[in-house]
Design a protein around this motif. Structure first.
Motif, PDB file in Angstrom:
ATOM      1  N   LEU A 241       0.847  -1.184   0.000  1.00 56.56           N
ATOM      2  CA  LEU A 241       0.000   0.000   0.000  1.00 56.56           C
ATOM      3  C   LEU A 241       0.881   1.231   0.000  1.00 56.56           C
ATOM      4  CD1 LEU A 241      -2.727  -0.954   2.617  1.00 56.56           C
ATOM      5  CD2 LEU A 241      -3.009  -0.782   0.141  1.00 56.56           C
ATOM      6  N   PRO A 242       0.476   2.315  -0.631  1.00 57.25           N
ATOM      7  CA  PRO A 242      -0.722   2.430  -1.448  1.00 57.25           C
ATOM      8  C   PRO A 242      -0.584   1.678  -2.771  1.00 57.25           C
ATOM      9  CG  PRO A 242       0.558   4.433  -1.555  1.00 57.25           C
ATOM     10  CD  PRO A 242       1.242   3.561  -0.563  1.00 57.25           C
TER      11      PRO A 242
ATOM     12  N   SER B  36       1.525   3.220  -6.850  1.00 58.65           N
ATOM     13  CA  SER B  36       2.751   2.970  -6.101  1.00 58.65           C
ATOM     14  C   SER B  36       4.004   3.055  -6.977  1.00 58.65           C
ATOM     15  CB  SER B  36       2.690   1.604  -5.414  1.00 58.65           C
ATOM     16  OG  SER B  36       2.573   0.570  -6.366  1.00 58.65           O
TER      17      SER B  36
ATOM     18  N   THR C 293       0.463   5.138   4.402  1.00 54.88           N
ATOM     19  CA  THR C 293      -0.909   4.619   4.280  1.00 54.88           C
ATOM     20  C   THR C 293      -1.909   5.720   3.937  1.00 54.88           C
ATOM     21  OG1 THR C 293      -1.232   4.899   6.673  1.00 54.88           O
ATOM     22  CG2 THR C 293      -0.489   2.728   5.903  1.00 54.88           C
ATOM     23  N   ARG C 294      -1.459   6.966   3.849  1.00 49.72           N
ATOM     24  CA  ARG C 294      -2.387   8.062   3.549  1.00 49.72           C
ATOM     25  C   ARG C 294      -2.855   7.974   2.097  1.00 49.72           C
ATOM     26  NH1 ARG C 294       0.838  13.341   4.656  1.00 49.72           N
ATOM     27  NH2 ARG C 294       1.849  12.440   2.840  1.00 49.72           N
ATOM     28  N   GLU C 295      -4.035   8.470   1.848  1.00 47.80           N
ATOM     29  CA  GLU C 295      -4.582   8.453   0.487  1.00 47.80           C
ATOM     30  C   GLU C 295      -3.725   9.290  -0.453  1.00 47.80           C
ATOM     31  OE1 GLU C 295      -8.807   9.479  -1.811  1.00 47.80           O
ATOM     32  OE2 GLU C 295      -8.664   9.540   0.379  1.00 47.80           O
ATOM     33  N   ALA C 296      -3.111  10.353   0.095  1.00 46.87           N
ATOM     34  CA  ALA C 296      -2.308  11.244  -0.739  1.00 46.87           C
ATOM     35  C   ALA C 296      -0.935  10.675  -1.074  1.00 46.87           C
ATOM     36  CB  ALA C 296      -2.141  12.591  -0.036  1.00 46.87           C
ATOM     37  N   ASP C 297      -0.520   9.617  -0.378  1.00 51.80           N
ATOM     38  CA  ASP C 297       0.825   9.071  -0.598  1.00 51.80           C
ATOM     39  C   ASP C 297       0.902   8.292  -1.904  1.00 51.80           C
ATOM     40  OD1 ASP C 297       1.951  10.067   1.753  1.00 51.80           O
ATOM     41  OD2 ASP C 297       1.161   8.398   2.925  1.00 51.80           O
TER      42      ASP C 297
END
Length: 257
Positions: free
Chosen positions: A63-64, A68, A127-131
């Motif tokens: 993840l992400p 990735s 794990t952030r959506e923005a990563d």
């Protein structure tokens, strides 16, 4: 039909190999030294390939998941790269009381001159959506009695291949910190016996944290470029937590006027 048979044979061979190595592990404590030495050699050979498979699988499945492998590439980019420290899991994810020169992972080294190290570093999971990058790199700095702290990232040979004075080398960073500090990026280009250095301060007050190194203003000898590396230099890092969520590099030729 051939594919079904091939898959069945693969599963049978896999189960047979698991059973064989399980038996070898059970018998290892009673095996003679010559047999044990042979088993160790074969196990190490097998482990090297297994580690390669696991590293690639962890990188691609980490993840992400979405994006990735994505790197922001300006128009005209002819090379882009994300260092392994932000790409896949490293064997030893964390270190405490980091010494003055410590290789965190091949191609990524911490340098400082503290008499007593109170520096802890760790690879963390993004794990952030923005990563975009699967992993980040965190530094916890407590008391700091030194004059410098830097993270040195070696660029791969591809960065030097075909490098010309017309190129712009770009560094993109996603960074978080507990309190403000200054971060400088120094591009080092070894050409023959000389090292050309270009220093830029990261604009941490801007939404897009990036710097570009314009090689037109350097004295680089295009015909003798050997390797490149970048120093990320942290000014006044005491009592701070710094997280580099992502670090990427790219290269593109300057637009002709």
């Amino acid at each position: 039909m051939a594919g079904v048979m091939s898959g069945l044979m693969d599963r049978l061979l896999h189960r047979r190999m698991l059973r064989r190595w399980g038996q070898a592990a059970d018998a290892a404590s009673a095996a003679d030294l010559e047999t044990l030495r042979s088993l160790r050699s074969r196990a190490r050979s097998l482990r090297r390939n297994l580690d390669r498979v696991i590293h690639e699988a962890e990188h691609r499945l980490a993840l992400p998941v979405i994006g990735s492998n994505v790197i922001r590439k300006p128009l005209g980019t002819d090379w882009a790269w994300r260092p392994e420290l932000w790409k896949g899991p490293i064997p030893v994810p964390g270190f405490s009381s980091v010494p003055g020169k410590a290789e965190i992972h091949p191609g990524a080294t911490i340098f400082h001159d503290c008499r007593r190290s109170e520096l802890t570093v760790r690879q963390i999971r993004n794990t952030r959506e923005a990563d975009i990058a699967p992993f980040g790199f965190r530094m916890d700095v407590f008391r700091f009695d030194g004059s410098f702290l830097s993270l040195v990232v070696d660029l791969p040979p591809e960065a030097a291949q075909g490098l010309r004075l017309k190129h712009l080398v770009r560094l993109d960073v996603i960074v978080e910190m507990e309190k403000p500090l200054e971060i400088f990026a120094r591009l080092n280009i070894k050409h023959g016996p000389n090292v050309e250095q270009i220093v830029r301060e990261l604009p941490l007050n801007e939404e897009e944290v990036m710097v570009e190194f314009d090689l037109a203003y350097s004295k680089m000898n295009e015909k003798r470029v050997e390797r490149l590396w970048v120093d990320l230099i942290f000014e006044g890092p005491e009592m701070n937590q710094i997280i580099l969520r992502d670090v990427t590099f790219s290269r593109r030729p300057r637009a002709e006027l």
